[in-house]
Design an enzyme around this catalytic site. Structure first.
Site, PDB file in Angstrom:
ATOM      1  CD  GLU A  67     -14.128  -1.553  -0.487  1.00 13.67           C
ATOM      2  OE1 GLU A  67     -13.488  -0.743  -0.120  1.00 13.67           O
ATOM      3  OE2 GLU A  67     -15.363  -1.415  -1.153  1.00 13.67           O
ATOM      4  CG  PHE A 129     -21.875   3.681 -12.035  1.00 15.50           C
ATOM      5  CD1 PHE A 129     -21.138   4.908 -11.723  1.00 15.50           C
ATOM      6  CD2 PHE A 129     -22.409   3.017 -11.053  1.00 15.50           C
ATOM      7  CE1 PHE A 129     -21.055   5.154 -10.281  1.00 15.50           C
ATOM      8  CE2 PHE A 129     -22.044   3.340  -9.647  1.00 15.50           C
ATOM      9  CZ  PHE A 129     -21.518   4.434  -9.266  1.00 15.50           C
ATOM     10  CD  GLN A 130     -19.340   1.841  -8.289  1.00 21.20           C
ATOM     11  OE1 GLN A 130     -20.213   0.792  -7.938  1.00 21.20           O
ATOM     12  NE2 GLN A 130     -19.139   2.547  -7.150  1.00 21.20           N
ATOM     13  CE  LYS A 179     -26.142  -6.214 -10.462  1.00 23.81           C
ATOM     14  NZ  LYS A 179     -26.536  -4.636  -9.951  1.00 23.81           N
ATOM     15  CG  MET A 489      11.810   2.808   9.296  1.00 21.62           C
ATOM     16  SD  MET A 489      13.133   2.051  10.365  1.00 21.62           S
ATOM     17  CE  MET A 489      12.819   0.512  11.097  1.00 21.62           C
TER      18      MET A 489
HETATM   19  C1  LIG Z   1       1.454   2.511   3.005  1.00 18.16           C
HETATM   20  C2  LIG Z   1       2.836   2.783   3.073  1.00 18.16           C
HETATM   21  N1  LIG Z   1       3.353   4.049   3.094  1.00 18.16           N
HETATM   22  C3  LIG Z   1       4.427   4.705   3.282  1.00 18.16           C
HETATM   23  C4  LIG Z   1       5.027   3.907   3.951  1.00 18.16           C
HETATM   24  C5  LIG Z   1       6.831   4.436   4.276  1.00 18.16           C
HETATM   25  N2  LIG Z   1       7.081   3.921   5.741  1.00 18.16           N
HETATM   26  C6  LIG Z   1       7.595   3.039   6.156  1.00 18.16           C
HETATM   27  S1  LIG Z   1       7.707   3.113   7.937  1.00 18.16           S
HETATM   28  C7  LIG Z   1       6.978   4.621   7.995  1.00 18.16           C
HETATM   29  C8  LIG Z   1       6.855   5.350   9.068  1.00 18.16           C
HETATM   30  C9  LIG Z   1       5.637   4.434  10.154  1.00 18.16           C
HETATM   31  O1  LIG Z   1       5.329   5.290  11.269  1.00 18.16           O
HETATM   32  P1  LIG Z   1       4.627   4.687  12.350  1.00 18.16           P
HETATM   33  O2  LIG Z   1       3.427   4.029  11.822  1.00 18.16           O
HETATM   34  O3  LIG Z   1       4.515   5.837  13.077  1.00 18.16           O
HETATM   35  O4  LIG Z   1       5.660   3.624  13.082  1.00 18.16           O
HETATM   36  P2  LIG Z   1       7.120   3.980  13.674  1.00 18.16           P
HETATM   37  O5  LIG Z   1       8.184   3.934  12.731  1.00 18.16           O
HETATM   38  O6  LIG Z   1       7.090   5.353  14.205  1.00 18.16           O
HETATM   39  O7  LIG Z   1       7.098   2.797  14.626  1.00 18.16           O
HETATM   40  C10 LIG Z   1       6.694   5.035   6.630  1.00 18.16           C
HETATM   41  C11 LIG Z   1       5.976   6.369   6.253  1.00 18.16           C
HETATM   42  C12 LIG Z   1       4.937   2.437   3.983  1.00 18.16           C
HETATM   43  N3  LIG Z   1       5.742   1.387   4.561  1.00 18.16           N
HETATM   44  N4  LIG Z   1       3.630   2.139   3.551  1.00 18.16           N
END
Ligand SMILES: Cc1ncc(C[n+]2csc(CCOP(=O)(O)OP(=O)(O)O)c2C)c(N)n1
Length: 574
Positions: A67, A129-130, A179, A489
């Protein structure tokens, strides 16, 4: 389908028919011009899915694999078309799986209507349920939400939902339908909603005040945001900057409102924005913010943000005015109207010396950062050179959908755009997993344009199951995974601010090309510079969906950077 002969309603002169609530939902969608929705079925929404089956020649339903994917696909569609995206799910876990996408749409002002099934009215509050209180859960992240418990409410509520989602500052609306309301029958006649609340009239006095300040400014600077795109005010905006000659910088969601190569475009502001516009934010005498909201990623430390400047804010949402940055003049209203009104009041100028100050900073940034990103001499492939090859192949005509992380910043910094509504990314929420499903929606929204998703190896694996949606729908999106084998990052922050303690950021990845092939999507992996340009061209030439993995250097960093909490003046080049 219809159970009684249609009769004319005296009041509206519209046909009144007696139909099930489920059919009323479908008819309401058709009345709103919707012919494409994304979703996932389940018990509490089965009557609506049954009607979808009957109306499939008029309303295409795309079965995503989760979803969350449905919401991001609806967002991608909305962002490139300017229309309302629609996502649908069952009650309980189906509904809660929508929440991330709804929150993303709320913070990025994306028009979206979500429809959820709910347990029958007699079961509400019984832990059936749900059953989940999706109204309670989604209240803080929706522009409006409402629970329908009787079929007779459907047309009016649906009309209101679409009006609210797209009007003023757009946003997501959730309609939860019990529903029994889907099964029972009621009279149906549809009248589009044309107003819920009125937006403030343009105050000519404010425009005059703003024009006076702009006309006497020596070093004015514009920062524009997505409001220009959402308000479809690109032409008015271009006319204003071309007449005034004011250097204009963009927030991440604002880029593509004018072509990247426009001479008055001085680049991106914010944490990984360009050197000049960030530095000169603290030297301009007038800062004109247009359809942007002074996000903390843009402003850095507010205590030291543009304190020397008079701030003028063109904004549709009064809640954004003086929220983060104190304004001298706030011009409330739809930017398409306010920018058109102010145009005859401003004088022509060129601000040549002031532009040269931006150019001096550009040179520093080019020599220290951009040259190394785009034309590296080191062995490892950089993310920047991948974007350069995509630009070469797309000539700036592609829609770029980026995920979240280093690759997102690189994509937004280096992608070139010729037309508006071309940069789709998760700005305010920073939702990893956004790009793959959003690219599906974007490609369905603008099937004649090339849509390229740029994704990190981390975020890709958050919604990788949507490869199934791509395979089933045959939507020809191009998928580029920039694989640095890290949550890049976060790793960059660990390197810079946590003494290189790489806690849980290294990724041991599967064979992504084989996974794509498992979904019958062609692809390849590039590890050498010599193979990059050819692989990008092959991808762009493909008529089908295509997967390209590029092994980029593991510990590449994104610069410039304003460390969290630092001033825009303290932007670092290394
Ligand atoms: C759902 C979610 N969980 C955690 C984060 C924290 N976060 C921001 S950037 C990042 C790393 C992203 O890694 P990747 O997808 O490999 O991209 P890169 O930075 O290596 O280009 C994380 C864990 C986020 N933004 N969104």
């Amino acid at each position: 389908m219809q159970t009684e002969t249609a009769v004319a309603s005296k009041a509206t002169n519209k046909k009144v028919v007696h139909i099930s609530g489920a059919e009323a939902v479908i008819k309401s969608l058709l009345e709103e011009g919707i012919d494409l929705i994304y979703g996932y079925p389940g018990g509490a929404i089965m009557p609506i899915y049954d009607e979808l089956y009957k109306y499939q020649d008029q309303l295409q339903h795309v079965l995503t694999r989760h979803e969350q994917g449905a919401t991001h696909a609806a967002q991608g569609f909305a962002r490139v078309t300017g229309k309302v995206g629609v996502a649908m799910a069952t009650s309980g876990p189906g509904a809660t799986n929508l929440v991330t996408g709804i929150a993303d749409a709320q913070i990025d002002s994306t028009p979206m209507v979500c429809i959820t099934g709910q347990v029958g009215k007699h079961l509400l509050g019984s832990d059936a349920f749900q059953e989940t209180d999706i109204i309670g859960i989604s209240t803080p992240v929706t522009k409006w939400n409402y629970q329908i418990t009787s079929a007779s409410e459907i047309p009016e509520v649906m009309a209101k939902a679409f009006y609210i989602a797209r009007s003023g500052r757009p946003g997501p609306v959730l309609i939860d339908i019990t529903k029994n309301a889907q099964i029972e029958s009621a009279d149906f006649s549809y009248k589009k909603c044309t107003s819920v609340r009125s937006y403030s009239k343009i105050e000519i006095e404010k425009l005059k005040e703003a024009a006076e300040i702009i006309n006497s400014a020596k070093k004015p600077m514009i920062v524009w945001g997505q409001g220009v795109i959402l308000g479809e005010a690109e032409a008015e905006f271009k006319a204003l900057i071309e007449k005034t000659g004011i250097p204009s910088a963009w927030t991440i969601l604002g880029v593509s409102a004018i072509p990247t190569e426009h001479p008055l475009n001085v680049g991106m502001v914010g944490m990984h924005g360009n050197y000049g516009p960030n530095k000169l934010t603290n030297q301009c005498d007038v800062l004109i913010a247009i359809g942007m909201r002074f996000d903390d990623r843009v402003t850095g430390n507010l205590e030291t943000y543009a304190k020397q400047a008079k701030v003028i804010h063109f904004e549709i949402d009064p809640a954004e005015v003086d929220k983060n940055v104190k304004t001298e003049v706030a011009v409330l209203g739809d930017v398409k109207e306010t920018l058109a009104e102010i145009l005859p009041m401003v004088v022509s100028s060129s601000h040549t010396d002031w532009h040269n100050e931006f150019k001096a900073f550009d040179k520093i940034e080019y020599d220290t950062v951009i040259k190394n990103d785009l034309y590296p001499v080191k062995e490892g492939l950089t993310m920047g050179e991948v974007l350069k090859e995509i630009n070469n192949a797309s000539k700036g005509d592609a829609v770029i959908v980026s995920d979240v992380g280093q690759h997102q910043m690189i994509a937004c910094r280096y992608a070139k755009f010729n037309q508006s509504k071309s940069n789709v990314t998760s700005g305010g929420l920073g939702t990893m997993g956004f790009a793959l499903p959003a690219a599906i929606g974007a490609k369905m929204g603008v099937p004649n344009r090339e849509v390229v998703a740029i994704i990190g190896d981390g975020g890709y694996q958050m919604t990788i199951q949507e490869l199934g949606t791509i395979f089933q729908t045959k939507v020809p999106v191009k998928i580029v995974v920039l694989n640095n084998e890290f949550l890049g990052m976060v790793r960059q922050w660990q390197q810079m601010f946590f003494d290189k303690r790489y806690a849980s950021t290294e990724l041991i990845n599967p064979d992504f090309v084989t996974i794509a092939k498992g979904y019958y999507i062609e692809g390849q992996k590039v590890t050498k510079r010599a193979d990059l340009a050819g692989a990008v061209q092959e991808m762009m030439a493909s008529k089908d969906a295509y997967f390209l993995e590029v092994a980029v250097e593991k510990e590449g960093n994104v610069f410039p950077m304003i460390p969290t909490g630092a001033s825009v003046s303290d932007i670092r080049l290394s």
